[in-house]
Design a protein around this motif. Structure first.
Motif, PDB file in Angstrom:
ATOM      1  N   GLY A   2       0.815  -1.214   0.000  1.00  0.00           N
ATOM      2  CA  GLY A   2       0.000   0.000   0.000  1.00  0.00           C
ATOM      3  C   GLY A   2       0.848   1.263   0.000  1.00  0.00           C
ATOM      4  N   ASP A   3       1.899   1.280   0.819  1.00  0.00           N
ATOM      5  CA  ASP A   3       2.776   2.452   0.867  1.00  0.00           C
ATOM      6  C   ASP A   3       3.455   2.665  -0.483  1.00  0.00           C
ATOM      7  N   TRP A   4       3.936   1.578  -1.083  1.00  0.00           N
ATOM      8  CA  TRP A   4       4.574   1.683  -2.403  1.00  0.00           C
ATOM      9  C   TRP A   4       3.580   2.194  -3.437  1.00  0.00           C
ATOM     10  N   LEU A   5       2.356   1.652  -3.410  1.00  0.00           N
ATOM     11  CA  LEU A   5       1.338   2.027  -4.390  1.00  0.00           C
ATOM     12  C   LEU A   5       1.004   3.516  -4.299  1.00  0.00           C
ATOM     13  N   HIS A   6       0.814   4.017  -3.090  1.00  0.00           N
ATOM     14  CA  HIS A   6       0.484   5.429  -2.928  1.00  0.00           C
ATOM     15  C   HIS A   6       1.624   6.314  -3.424  1.00  0.00           C
ATOM     16  N   ALA A   7       2.849   5.927  -3.117  1.00  0.00           N
ATOM     17  CA  ALA A   7       4.001   6.707  -3.591  1.00  0.00           C
ATOM     18  C   ALA A   7       4.066   6.685  -5.118  1.00  0.00           C
ATOM     19  N   TYR A   8       3.783   5.522  -5.695  1.00  0.00           N
ATOM     20  CA  TYR A   8       3.812   5.377  -7.160  1.00  0.00           C
ATOM     21  C   TYR A   8       2.736   6.246  -7.810  1.00  0.00           C
ATOM     22  N   ILE A   9       1.525   6.205  -7.267  1.00  0.00           N
ATOM     23  CA  ILE A   9       0.428   7.003  -7.820  1.00  0.00           C
ATOM     24  C   ILE A   9       0.719   8.494  -7.686  1.00  0.00           C
ATOM     25  N   GLN A  10       1.197   8.911  -6.519  1.00  0.00           N
ATOM     26  CA  GLN A  10       1.445  10.336  -6.323  1.00  0.00           C
ATOM     27  C   GLN A  10       2.602  10.837  -7.183  1.00  0.00           C
ATOM     28  N   GLN A  11       3.595   9.996  -7.408  1.00  0.00           N
ATOM     29  CA  GLN A  11       4.652  10.375  -8.340  1.00  0.00           C
ATOM     30  C   GLN A  11       4.080  10.492  -9.754  1.00  0.00           C
ATOM     31  N   GLY A  12       3.136   9.607 -10.081  1.00  0.00           N
ATOM     32  CA  GLY A  12       2.468   9.677 -11.379  1.00  0.00           C
ATOM     33  C   GLY A  12       1.670  10.961 -11.539  1.00  0.00           C
ATOM     34  N   LEU A  13       1.038  11.426 -10.465  1.00  0.00           N
ATOM     35  CA  LEU A  13       0.299  12.686 -10.519  1.00  0.00           C
ATOM     36  C   LEU A  13       1.238  13.839 -10.855  1.00  0.00           C
ATOM     37  N   ILE A  14       2.395  13.844 -10.207  1.00  0.00           N
ATOM     38  CA  ILE A  14       3.371  14.901 -10.454  1.00  0.00           C
ATOM     39  C   ILE A  14       3.897  14.830 -11.886  1.00  0.00           C
ATOM     40  N   GLN A  15       4.138  13.609 -12.365  1.00  0.00           N
ATOM     41  CA  GLN A  15       4.606  13.438 -13.743  1.00  0.00           C
ATOM     42  C   GLN A  15       3.567  13.899 -14.761  1.00  0.00           C
ATOM     43  N   LYS A  16       2.301  13.837 -14.379  1.00  0.00           N
ATOM     44  CA  LYS A  16       1.230  14.299 -15.263  1.00  0.00           C
ATOM     45  C   LYS A  16       1.016  15.806 -15.164  1.00  0.00           C
ATOM     46  N   GLY A  17       1.857  16.474 -14.387  1.00  0.00           N
ATOM     47  CA  GLY A  17       1.816  17.924 -14.313  1.00  0.00           C
ATOM     48  C   GLY A  17       1.092  18.501 -13.123  1.00  0.00           C
ATOM     49  N   LEU A  18       0.608  17.656 -12.201  1.00  0.00           N
ATOM     50  CA  LEU A  18      -0.067  18.183 -11.019  1.00  0.00           C
ATOM     51  C   LEU A  18       0.949  18.726 -10.023  1.00  0.00           C
ATOM     52  N   ILE A  19       0.510  19.648  -9.220  1.00  0.00           N
ATOM     53  CA  ILE A  19       1.349  20.302  -8.227  1.00  0.00           C
ATOM     54  C   ILE A  19       1.034  19.733  -6.846  1.00  0.00           C
ATOM     55  N   LYS A  20       2.077  19.422  -6.098  1.00  0.00           N
ATOM     56  CA  LYS A  20       1.918  19.011  -4.700  1.00  0.00           C
ATOM     57  C   LYS A  20       1.871  20.274  -3.853  1.00  0.00           C
ATOM     58  N   HIS A  21       0.803  20.418  -3.084  1.00  0.00           N
ATOM     59  CA  HIS A  21       0.521  21.668  -2.373  1.00  0.00           C
ATOM     60  C   HIS A  21       0.212  21.317  -0.924  1.00  0.00           C
ATOM     61  N   GLU A  22       0.970  21.853   0.010  1.00  0.00           N
ATOM     62  CA  GLU A  22       0.739  21.553   1.419  1.00  0.00           C
ATOM     63  C   GLU A  22      -0.295  22.511   2.004  1.00  0.00           C
ATOM     64  N   VAL A  23      -1.270  21.938   2.717  1.00  0.00           N
ATOM     65  CA  VAL A  23      -2.319  22.728   3.364  1.00  0.00           C
ATOM     66  C   VAL A  23      -2.183  22.569   4.875  1.00  0.00           C
ATOM     67  N   GLU A  24      -3.243  22.768   5.612  1.00  0.00           N
ATOM     68  CA  GLU A  24      -3.240  22.716   7.077  1.00  0.00           C
ATOM     69  C   GLU A  24      -2.490  21.494   7.613  1.00  0.00           C
ATOM     70  N   ASN A  25      -1.616  21.710   8.592  1.00  0.00           N
ATOM     71  CA  ASN A  25      -0.805  20.655   9.216  1.00  0.00           C
ATOM     72  C   ASN A  25       0.187  20.023   8.239  1.00  0.00           C
ATOM     73  N   SER A  26       0.565  20.761   7.192  1.00  0.00           N
ATOM     74  CA  SER A  26       1.531  20.286   6.185  1.00  0.00           C
ATOM     75  C   SER A  26       1.042  19.043   5.440  1.00  0.00           C
ATOM     76  N   VAL A  27      -0.275  18.928   5.281  1.00  0.00           N
ATOM     77  CA  VAL A  27      -0.857  17.799   4.550  1.00  0.00           C
ATOM     78  C   VAL A  27      -0.785  18.086   3.049  1.00  0.00           C
ATOM     79  N   PRO A  28      -0.219  17.156   2.250  1.00  0.00           N
ATOM     80  CA  PRO A  28      -0.126  17.397   0.815  1.00  0.00           C
ATOM     81  C   PRO A  28      -1.438  17.077   0.092  1.00  0.00           C
ATOM     82  N   ILE A  29      -1.860  17.994  -0.760  1.00  0.00           N
ATOM     83  CA  ILE A  29      -2.926  17.730  -1.716  1.00  0.00           C
ATOM     84  C   ILE A  29      -2.310  17.926  -3.100  1.00  0.00           C
TER      85      ILE A  29
END
Length: 228
Positions: A2-29
């Motif tokens: 599960g940890d690997w999968l989430h990291a893989y998906i989120q890296q894929g989001l970034i590769q697709k041009g999405l921005i990682k943005h930290e909100v309240e409590n440094s939570v990434p969206i």
């Protein structure tokens, strides 16, 4: 896994041009570059509860049916076809407050001045959506043409001074577990129309309902430059 999968998906989001943005409590969206810049059309994605992070609907569905069934990647493709910006919330991050989704919507999305907003939410994300609408009735009536839940936990949407529950039954559909044929109309829920997801497997409901969600969104202007 599960940890690997989430990291893989989120890296894929970034590769697709999405921005990682930290909100309240440094939570990434994650969001597309212009999602918070007066977007003409904005898609908000809210996952269910448990060990599910931003970008994933179900670890098990990803494992047994693939990323097209268990992740948000197909949502990005459909949004791009319709020139929609996308923002992906992260309510299950260890630092996320219980009100993460409502807070991001009220404190970040609404101030960014989007013209029209569509929401897809799975499971406990349905309760978050109901809370968002109850807390922001005027904005939602004016800016949310449609919202879709998949086997979503559904509270009663209510706001003093607004017939918001009547509105939500017109604008919201919850595709729920059922043996009925896919998209069959069922008895209405507390705050939305109910339709069959044609499965009794809770995590599979998003995948099963997917084409009908977009059909519903297009009926409410997602494929148009103008609000119906």
């Amino acid at each position: 896994f599960g940890d690997w999968l989430h990291a893989y998906i989120q890296q894929g989001l970034i590769q697709k041009g999405l921005i990682k943005h930290e909100v309240e409590n440094s939570v990434p969206i994650f969001h597309t570059p212009n999602a918070l810049n007066s977007a003409k059309k904005l898609l908000v994605l809210i996952c269910g509860t448990g060990r599910i992070m931003a970008g994933c609907w179900s670890v098990g569905v990803c494992a047994y049916h693939g990323l097209k069934a268990g992740s948000v990647f197909p949502c990005l493709e459909e949004a791009q076809k319709r020139e929609m910006e996308v923002i992906i919330l992260n309510p299950n991050n260890p630092n996320s407050p219980k009100s993460h989704s409502r807070n991001v919507f009220s404190n970040l999305i609404i101030p960014s001045n989007p013209e029209r907003v569509w929401i897809i939410a799975h499971s406990m994300g349905g309760a978050s959506t109901c809370s968002i609408i109850s807390s922001n009735p005027k904005f939602c009536i004016e800016h949310v043409p449609a919202f879709a839940l998949t086997d979503g936990l559904e509270g009663i949407i209510t706001a003093i001074g607004y017939k918001i529950n009547k509105w939500s039954h017109l604008r919201g559909i919850n595709w729920v577990r059922s043996n009925k044929e896919i998209n069959t109309k069922l008895m209405n829920g507390a705050s939305t129309q109910h339709r069959s997801a044609a499965t009794n497997d809770h995590p599979l409901t998003t995948f099963k309902a997917f084409p009908y969600i977009w059909e519903f969104f297009d009926e409410n202007g997602a494929n148009s430059d103008h609000s119906p």
